[in-house]
Design an enzyme around this catalytic site. Structure first.
Site, short mmCIF file in Angstrom:
data_model
loop_
_atom_site.label_atom_id
_atom_site.label_comp_id
_atom_site.label_asym_id
_atom_site.label_seq_id
_atom_site.Cartn_x
_atom_site.Cartn_y
_atom_site.Cartn_z
N CYS A 78 0.81 -1.22 0.00
CA CYS A 78 0.00 0.00 0.00
C CYS A 78 0.84 1.27 0.00
CB CYS A 78 -0.93 0.00 1.21
SG CYS A 78 -2.31 -1.14 1.03
N ASP A 93 -14.51 7.09 1.34
CA ASP A 93 -14.74 5.91 2.17
C ASP A 93 -14.03 4.69 1.59
OD1 ASP A 93 -15.94 4.55 4.42
OD2 ASP A 93 -17.55 6.03 4.29
N GLY A 136 -11.54 -12.88 -13.42
CA GLY A 136 -10.62 -11.76 -13.26
C GLY A 136 -10.04 -11.31 -14.58
N HIS A 137 -8.94 -10.56 -14.49
CA HIS A 137 -8.30 -10.02 -15.69
C HIS A 137 -6.81 -9.90 -15.42
CE1 HIS A 137 -8.08 -7.98 -19.51
NE2 HIS A 137 -7.39 -6.99 -18.97
#
Length: 343
Positions: A16, A48, A134-135
């Site tokens: 992150c 949020d 997914g991709h």
């Protein structure tokens, strides 16, 4: 199977810590037209953790997406951490994750890709959710994460903007992951401290969510890339309150404080400080301790604003079931000036 390729060496930023800074993100989103829909209960304009869309009187969808470059060299561990981090946004809203889609970018012929996916699958299944597709694309820097859809009652979801004066602030994981993984890139962190950090990152916030929805929790967010003070400031601003933060109550990962004193800090810490410091009164708190409160976390804990009459009972239930339950301050009425006071 662990490969000889060091995944973290293929990335400029880890986990992150690669997030666009909150201040820059606000500038990018400023002025974009927001379309109104009475069933959209939480959108991107609220800063949020996830969006909430009402389907019926009893059901709302909670949706989020999160992915990042490797924070660990082991592919399976990286997959677990990335999945736990993405699932956390649903838990922070009080929701239950149900459906997930893989998002992956990898260099051609990168070893361990299957193990990244296996780590993600195992963590999703632990959460009681499903991966349904997914991709993937080719990219010189590997990245992995999930788009997650969950369910919540439209009258009982949580946001980061409902904190009330008098609420007690609870946090469910220790801080210092960004500092520690930065030290690890330089070969300075001990194996024991790093393994503890990685273990905490793989722990789902499921237990914390399952407990908090039984109490009067007025606001919640997960502490990730913007650090405790970045996410705390978003809670204070969104709720129209101030936070009195008890810095002596925090638990930090072993060695993190020492590395912070040495100035071994992730780039994301400086972005977080730039975003939040104008609204933080640091008092007499040492710089290294301040830095740890700005430190970007990956798959961090939940920060809850809890009714004062429920705080002790929730804390006692959390303590044996989360990595590190902490009472880290209280919500106050904002009477002008800075939103966060460090004590």
């Amino acid at each position: 199977m662990e490969s000889d390729v060091k995944l973290t060496k293929l990335a400029k930023c880890a986990g992150c810590g690669a997030k666009v800074g909150a201040g820059v993100l606000a500038q990018l989103l400023d002025g974009l037209q927001v379309h109104r829909d009475p069933n959209l209960l939480v959108g991107f304009d609220k800063s949020d953790d996830a969006s909430v869309y009402r389907i019926s009187d009893d059901l709302a969808l909670v949706q989020t997406v999160d992915f990042f470059p490797p924070i660990a060299d082991d592919p399976y561990l990286f997959g677990q951490i990335a999945a736990a981090n993405a699932l956390s946004d649903i838990y922070a809203m009080g929701g239950v994750p149900k459906l997930c889609l893989n998002i992956m970018a990898v260099p051609q012929d990168l070893p361990g890709v299957r193990d990244i996916l296996r780590g993600g699958y195992d963590k999703v299944y632990e959460a009681g959710a499903l991966i349904t597709g997914g991709h993937s694309i080719l990219d010189s820097e590997p990245k992995y994460g999930l788009a997650v859809t969950g369910f919540v009652h439209p009258d009982r979801f949580l946001t980061n903007s409902g904190a009330l004066p008098g609420d007690v602030l609870l946090l469910t994981k220790p801080l210092g992951a960004g500092v520690l993984t930065t030290a690890a890139k330089a070969g300075l962190a001990s194996e024991g401290s790093l393994n503890l950090a990685y273990h905490n990152m793989t722990v789902l916030n499921k237990n914390a969510r399952d407990l908090m929805v039984r109490y009067r929790v007025h606001a919640c967010t997960d502490v990730t890339g913007f650090g405790f003070l970045g996410h705390g400031l978003e809670m204070a601003q969104g709720s129209g309150v101030a936070l009195a933060v008890e810095t002596g109550a925090f638990q930090f990962l072993p060695e993190a404080f020492g590395f912070a004193e040495m100035g071994i800090l992730p780039e994301g810490m400086y972005r977080n400080r730039e975003f939040a410091e104008q609204d933080v009164d640091p008092g007499q708190i040492p710089l290294a301790l301040q830095d740890l409160l700005y430190d970007p976390q990956t798959s961090g804990g939940l920060l809850m604003a809890v009714h004062p009459d429920d705080a002790d009972a929730l804390f006692n239930e959390l303590a044996p079931l989360v990595p590190c339950a902490q009472k880290v301050g209280a919500v106050r009425k904002h009477q002008g000036g800075k939103r966060i006071l460090l004590l």
